[in-house]
Design a protein around this motif. Structure first.
Motif, PDB file in Angstrom:
ATOM      1  N   TYR A 105      -7.625  -2.679   7.020  1.00  0.00           N
ATOM      2  CA  TYR A 105      -8.032  -3.595   8.135  1.00  0.00           C
ATOM      3  C   TYR A 105      -7.000  -3.645   9.128  1.00  0.00           C
ATOM      4  O   TYR A 105      -5.865  -4.142   8.977  1.00  0.00           O
ATOM      5  CB  TYR A 105      -8.590  -5.104   7.606  1.00  0.00           C
ATOM      6  N   ASN A 106      -7.284  -3.355  10.438  1.00  0.00           N
ATOM      7  CA  ASN A 106      -6.062  -3.080  11.458  1.00  0.00           C
ATOM      8  C   ASN A 106      -4.708  -2.401  10.806  1.00  0.00           C
ATOM      9  O   ASN A 106      -3.796  -2.925  11.133  1.00  0.00           O
ATOM     10  CB  ASN A 106      -5.753  -4.688  11.860  1.00  0.00           C
ATOM     11  N   GLU A 107      -5.059  -1.356  10.275  1.00  0.00           N
ATOM     12  CA  GLU A 107      -3.885  -0.441   9.682  1.00  0.00           C
ATOM     13  C   GLU A 107      -3.077  -1.254   8.810  1.00  0.00           C
ATOM     14  O   GLU A 107      -1.986  -1.135   8.413  1.00  0.00           O
ATOM     15  CB  GLU A 107      -2.912  -0.110  10.978  1.00  0.00           C
ATOM     16  N   GLN A 108      -3.650  -2.135   7.985  1.00  0.00           N
ATOM     17  CA  GLN A 108      -3.011  -2.938   6.695  1.00  0.00           C
ATOM     18  C   GLN A 108      -3.967  -2.823   5.672  1.00  0.00           C
ATOM     19  O   GLN A 108      -5.232  -2.974   5.881  1.00  0.00           O
ATOM     20  CB  GLN A 108      -2.624  -4.375   7.242  1.00  0.00           C
ATOM     21  N   VAL A 109      -3.321  -2.280   4.484  1.00  0.00           N
ATOM     22  CA  VAL A 109      -4.004  -2.230   3.386  1.00  0.00           C
ATOM     23  C   VAL A 109      -4.054  -3.579   2.353  1.00  0.00           C
ATOM     24  O   VAL A 109      -3.184  -4.290   2.340  1.00  0.00           O
ATOM     25  CB  VAL A 109      -3.376  -0.987   2.370  1.00  0.00           C
ATOM     26  N   ARG A 110      -5.472  -4.077   2.276  1.00  0.00           N
ATOM     27  CA  ARG A 110      -5.429  -5.413   1.493  1.00  0.00           C
ATOM     28  C   ARG A 110      -6.403  -5.139   0.276  1.00  0.00           C
ATOM     29  O   ARG A 110      -7.298  -4.334   0.080  1.00  0.00           O
ATOM     30  CB  ARG A 110      -6.333  -6.344   2.400  1.00  0.00           C
ATOM     31  N   ASP A 111      -5.687  -5.732  -0.801  1.00  0.00           N
ATOM     32  CA  ASP A 111      -6.544  -5.713  -2.200  1.00  0.00           C
ATOM     33  C   ASP A 111      -7.809  -6.313  -2.129  1.00  0.00           C
ATOM     34  O   ASP A 111      -7.723  -7.641  -2.157  1.00  0.00           O
ATOM     35  CB  ASP A 111      -5.408  -6.159  -3.340  1.00  0.00           C
ATOM     36  N   LEU A 112      -8.863  -5.761  -2.686  1.00  0.00           N
ATOM     37  CA  LEU A 112     -10.114  -6.487  -2.523  1.00  0.00           C
ATOM     38  C   LEU A 112     -10.328  -7.499  -3.744  1.00  0.00           C
ATOM     39  O   LEU A 112     -11.203  -8.299  -3.836  1.00  0.00           O
ATOM     40  CB  LEU A 112     -11.265  -5.559  -2.430  1.00  0.00           C
ATOM     41  N   LEU A 113      -9.448  -7.059  -4.625  1.00  0.00           N
ATOM     42  CA  LEU A 113      -9.625  -8.047  -6.137  1.00  0.00           C
ATOM     43  C   LEU A 113      -8.659  -9.155  -6.242  1.00  0.00           C
ATOM     44  O   LEU A 113      -8.569 -10.034  -7.057  1.00  0.00           O
ATOM     45  CB  LEU A 113      -9.355  -7.014  -7.068  1.00  0.00           C
ATOM     46  N   ALA A 114      -7.715  -8.963  -5.101  1.00  0.00           N
ATOM     47  CA  ALA A 114      -6.795 -10.235  -5.019  1.00  0.00           C
ATOM     48  C   ALA A 114      -7.448 -11.783  -4.508  1.00  0.00           C
ATOM     49  O   ALA A 114      -8.304 -11.485  -3.392  1.00  0.00           O
ATOM     50  CB  ALA A 114      -5.530  -9.859  -4.120  1.00  0.00           C
ATOM     51  N   ASP A 115      -6.994 -12.890  -4.942  1.00  0.00           N
ATOM     52  CA  ASP A 115      -7.466 -14.176  -4.628  1.00  0.00           C
ATOM     53  C   ASP A 115      -7.010 -14.437  -3.447  1.00  0.00           C
ATOM     54  O   ASP A 115      -7.725 -14.810  -2.336  1.00  0.00           O
ATOM     55  CB  ASP A 115      -6.899 -15.202  -5.695  1.00  0.00           C
ATOM     56  N   LYS A 116      -5.824 -14.265  -2.969  1.00  0.00           N
ATOM     57  CA  LYS A 116      -5.229 -14.347  -1.689  1.00  0.00           C
ATOM     58  C   LYS A 116      -4.342 -12.872  -1.293  1.00  0.00           C
ATOM     59  O   LYS A 116      -3.471 -12.549  -1.532  1.00  0.00           O
ATOM     60  CB  LYS A 116      -4.058 -15.288  -1.805  1.00  0.00           C
ATOM     61  N   PRO A 117      -5.177 -11.969  -0.607  1.00  0.00           N
ATOM     62  CA  PRO A 117      -4.896 -10.656  -0.275  1.00  0.00           C
ATOM     63  C   PRO A 117      -3.848 -10.641   0.569  1.00  0.00           C
ATOM     64  O   PRO A 117      -3.740 -11.490   1.552  1.00  0.00           O
ATOM     65  CB  PRO A 117      -6.086  -9.922   0.278  1.00  0.00           C
ATOM     66  N   SER A 118      -2.626  -9.915   0.471  1.00  0.00           N
ATOM     67  CA  SER A 118      -1.707  -9.918   1.572  1.00  0.00           C
ATOM     68  C   SER A 118      -1.560  -8.326   1.796  1.00  0.00           C
ATOM     69  O   SER A 118      -1.974  -7.418   1.129  1.00  0.00           O
ATOM     70  CB  SER A 118      -0.563 -10.550   0.853  1.00  0.00           C
ATOM     71  N   PRO A 119      -0.887  -8.064   2.857  1.00  0.00           N
ATOM     72  CA  PRO A 119      -0.845  -6.394   3.275  1.00  0.00           C
ATOM     73  C   PRO A 119       0.097  -5.865   2.238  1.00  0.00           C
ATOM     74  O   PRO A 119       1.217  -6.198   1.711  1.00  0.00           O
ATOM     75  CB  PRO A 119      -0.044  -6.454   4.558  1.00  0.00           C
ATOM     76  N   LEU A 120      -0.153  -4.656   1.637  1.00  0.00           N
ATOM     77  CA  LEU A 120       0.126  -3.861   0.856  1.00  0.00           C
ATOM     78  C   LEU A 120       0.946  -2.585   1.528  1.00  0.00           C
ATOM     79  O   LEU A 120       0.415  -1.951   2.398  1.00  0.00           O
ATOM     80  CB  LEU A 120      -0.622  -3.295  -0.364  1.00  0.00           C
ATOM     81  N   ALA A 121       1.818  -2.201   1.020  1.00  0.00           N
ATOM     82  CA  ALA A 121       2.722  -0.841   1.557  1.00  0.00           C
ATOM     83  C   ALA A 121       2.155   0.366   0.991  1.00  0.00           C
ATOM     84  O   ALA A 121       1.660   0.375  -0.297  1.00  0.00           O
ATOM     85  CB  ALA A 121       4.159  -1.013   1.048  1.00  0.00           C
ATOM     86  N   VAL A 122       1.861   1.452   1.779  1.00  0.00           N
ATOM     87  CA  VAL A 122       1.515   2.710   1.254  1.00  0.00           C
ATOM     88  C   VAL A 122       2.736   3.540   1.024  1.00  0.00           C
ATOM     89  O   VAL A 122       3.474   3.781   2.088  1.00  0.00           O
ATOM     90  CB  VAL A 122       0.821   3.572   2.425  1.00  0.00           C
ATOM     91  N   ARG A 123       3.102   3.859  -0.101  1.00  0.00           N
ATOM     92  CA  ARG A 123       4.178   4.850  -0.518  1.00  0.00           C
ATOM     93  C   ARG A 123       3.819   6.119  -0.937  1.00  0.00           C
ATOM     94  O   ARG A 123       2.921   6.515  -1.290  1.00  0.00           O
ATOM     95  CB  ARG A 123       5.050   4.274  -1.698  1.00  0.00           C
ATOM     96  N   ASN A 124       4.901   7.040  -0.857  1.00  0.00           N
ATOM     97  CA  ASN A 124       4.700   8.518  -1.080  1.00  0.00           C
ATOM     98  C   ASN A 124       5.819   8.789  -2.145  1.00  0.00           C
ATOM     99  O   ASN A 124       6.878   8.757  -2.227  1.00  0.00           O
ATOM    100  CB  ASN A 124       5.068   9.521   0.156  1.00  0.00           C
ATOM    101  N   ASP A 125       5.145   9.525  -3.232  1.00  0.00           N
ATOM    102  CA  ASP A 125       5.839   9.850  -4.422  1.00  0.00           C
ATOM    103  C   ASP A 125       5.910  11.476  -4.720  1.00  0.00           C
ATOM    104  O   ASP A 125       4.548  11.949  -4.385  1.00  0.00           O
ATOM    105  CB  ASP A 125       5.340   9.112  -5.755  1.00  0.00           C
ATOM    106  N   SER A 126       6.563  12.288  -5.050  1.00  0.00           N
ATOM    107  CA  SER A 126       6.671  13.717  -5.107  1.00  0.00           C
ATOM    108  C   SER A 126       5.519  14.053  -6.255  1.00  0.00           C
ATOM    109  O   SER A 126       5.207  14.980  -6.319  1.00  0.00           O
ATOM    110  CB  SER A 126       8.175  13.983  -5.525  1.00  0.00           C
ATOM    111  N   ARG A 127       5.352  13.085  -7.331  1.00  0.00           N
ATOM    112  CA  ARG A 127       4.546  13.391  -8.225  1.00  0.00           C
ATOM    113  C   ARG A 127       3.126  12.810  -8.171  1.00  0.00           C
ATOM    114  O   ARG A 127       2.072  13.467  -8.325  1.00  0.00           O
ATOM    115  CB  ARG A 127       4.920  12.919  -9.794  1.00  0.00           C
TER     116      ARG A 127
END
Length: 528
Positions: free
Chosen positions: A159-181
């Motif tokens: 939502y508005n380029e921010q990732v929110r957890d739909l199972l969280a009681d108080k959702p907060s923006p989460l980071a999208v990270r990249n891993d080699s594996r």
């Protein structure tokens, strides 16, 4: 790639909506009528162009009109096969896109928008793809006695380029990270175990209830975010079953597999002048939705160019996955290592024909995206599987070489038997004394003159050349007289025939027995 046209909904003011989209289910073809809008310029040309109607046709893998049911959609796009692929260890993605109010959420989640009415209830005719796919998934798990499956899920929205957890009681923006594996992933999202169908349905209902929803002119319950529901399926061989132990050495089914089943409900593309949104929050939402959908369109276009055989960018070219968080999280679904179903939802109205054309054009590009699905295995199991494939290829190559050697030996035996049969037939008729006569004659080789070996009396020694005389003619000279007398004593016919030309049949013999003189070497002054 499939297309579904929503039915015409009667408006509350009594005005009838004019249809512009026709769908041929058997031919898998969609036709869209468009009308030319009045031009802002003046003149007879602009007046004639206004109101002109044209038609465009598109062909896809499946087309469903407004009268199609949810069960017909589920079967026509072969979703049961996609669910089975997720159990086998493939990454499977099912996502719907299109204009706002075109029926995306209805096709995936049903009329309630929550996936299903209540957890644990039997399927209803109005239930969407998510409820039917989960029912098929857990039914297949119960019937599979050769493997054990563990299902876990994580659910979030963008939502508005921010990732929110739909199972969280108080959702907060989460980071999208990249891993080699792992690739791109959401850091901090909750993962919930779904051991049964009822638990999975309850989790889906909870997550879709927390989704951000808004209202505008085109849709009273418009989703304002991109929603992603992902089920991770870990499958391990059941060693207690005797069948697995017998085929585990030749197949990947005897290894741990990590399948994925992802449902993506994209927010609909929209225009502020049509939705009537004028508040700053609505303007921001519309801008972010269209921006992420535009990035997704660029990715699909780049993948289409890479997959097209006649394109100049076939097989290479940059794909802008990093331009949006939506494309980053969909990279496993779009880059061709998994299986994906794209459901394009369209409005049948003539006033929305321009948006419908954009949706169908986007779907037609997806038809050219090439994919090679791969199994998601444990790294150690993947290494074992690769070595098994190498052994299989080497065995096939050895079998091919052995067949070639056997063919060559058979041909050699057939040739020798044919030679013996021909020789036997010729010998019976008296035309062949021995098999040596069948051998080809050795090529005649010109033998140069060689000095006789010491003590060899068969060949006379080569006479020494007499000293050169400065006289103009050697007629009657001692050298010529001795040569003629030597010829007469040798009793050899002259190498010259009656015509005056050298007798070729005696040249070699004469050279060998008499020792024919070599031509005199030229004077040094005559050599240039």
């Amino acid at each position: 790639v499939a297309v579904r046209v929503r039915p015409i909904i009667s408006s509350t003011d009594g005005e009838e909506e004019s249809p512009a989209v026709t769908c041929d289910t058997d031919a898998k073809r969609v036709q869209v009528l468009t009308t030319t809008k009045p031009s802002t310029t003046h003149g007879p040309t602009a007046m004639r162009a206004a109101g002109k109607t044209s038609a465009r046709q598109f062909e896809f893998d499946a087309c469903l009109d407004g009268n199609s049911t949810q069960e017909e959609l589920f079967q026509s796009v072969n979703i049961p096969a996609l669910v089975e692929s997720a159990l086998e260890g493939y990454s499977v993605t099912i996502f719907a896109f299109g204009q706002t109010g075109a029926g995306k959420t209805f096709s995936l989640s049903g009329p309630s928008g929550k996936g299903m009415s209540k957890p644990g209830e039997s399927l209803k005719p109005s239930d969407g793809i998510i409820a039917r796919a989960l029912s098929h998934l857990y039914t297949s798990i119960e019937q599979d006695v050769e493997s054990t499956h563990a299902v876990k899920g994580n659910f979030y929205e963008i939502y508005n380029e921010q990732v929110r957890d739909l199972l969280a009681d108080k959702p907060s923006p989460l980071a999208v990270r990249n891993d080699s594996r792992l690739g791109f992933y959401v850091d901090g999202v909750q993962t919930r175990s779904c051991d049964s169908l009822q638990v999975a349905e309850q989790t889906v209902i909870q997550s879709l209830t927390n989704r951000i929803v808004g209202a505008h002119k085109l849709n009273r319950s418009s989703n304002r975010s991109h929603c992603m529901l992902t089920f991770h399926i870990e499958s391990s061989p059941n060693m207690a079953a005797s069948k697995v132990a017998s085929r585990a050495s030749t197949s990947a089914m005897g290894m741990r597999r990590f399948g994925k089943l992802c449902f993506v409900d994209l927010a609909g593309s929209e225009r502020l002048k049509e939705t009537g949104g004028s508040e700053p929050g609505q303007v921001r939402e519309t801008g972010n939705i269209n921006r992420s959908l535009f990035a997704l369109g660029k990715v699909i276009s780049a993948l289409s160019d890479r997959g097209g055989k006649g394109s100049a960018k076939a097989g290479h070219g940059h794909v802008p996955f990093r331009e949006s968080k939506l494309t980053q999280l969909l990279i496993d679904s779009l880059r061709g290592t998994g299986k994906a179903l794209m459901l394009a939802c369209c409005s049948p109205l003539l006033g929305h024909s321009e948006e419908t054309l954009n949706t169908l054009h986007f779907a037609s590009l997806a038809l050219h995206v090439s994919s090679e699905p791969v199994l998601l295995l444990d790294p150690q199991d993947q290494l074992v599987l690769d070595l098994r494939n190498v052994i299989k290829e080497l065995r096939a190559e050895n079998a091919k070489l052995a067949a070639m050697v056997e063919t060559m030996s058979v041909r050699g035996s057939l040739a020798s038997s044919a030679t013996d049969s021909v020789a036997g037939s010729l010998a019976s008729t008296g035309k062949l004394a021995s098999l040596k006569e069948l051998e080809p004659p050795e090529p005649a080789v010109k033998q140069a003159w060689a000095a006789p070996a010491p003590g060899d009396s068969s060949t006379p020694p080569r006479p020494k050349a007499p000293p050169r005389s400065d006289a103009g003619s050697n007629e009657g000279s001692p050298t010529r007289q001795s040569l003629e007398s030597h010829r007469a004593n040798s009793d050899i016919s002259s190498p010259t025939s009656t015509s005056g030309k050298p007798n070729q049949s005696h040249v070699g013999q004469t050279k060998q027995k008499v020792g024919w003189f070599d031509p005199p070497e030229p004077e040094p002054s005559a050599v240039k």
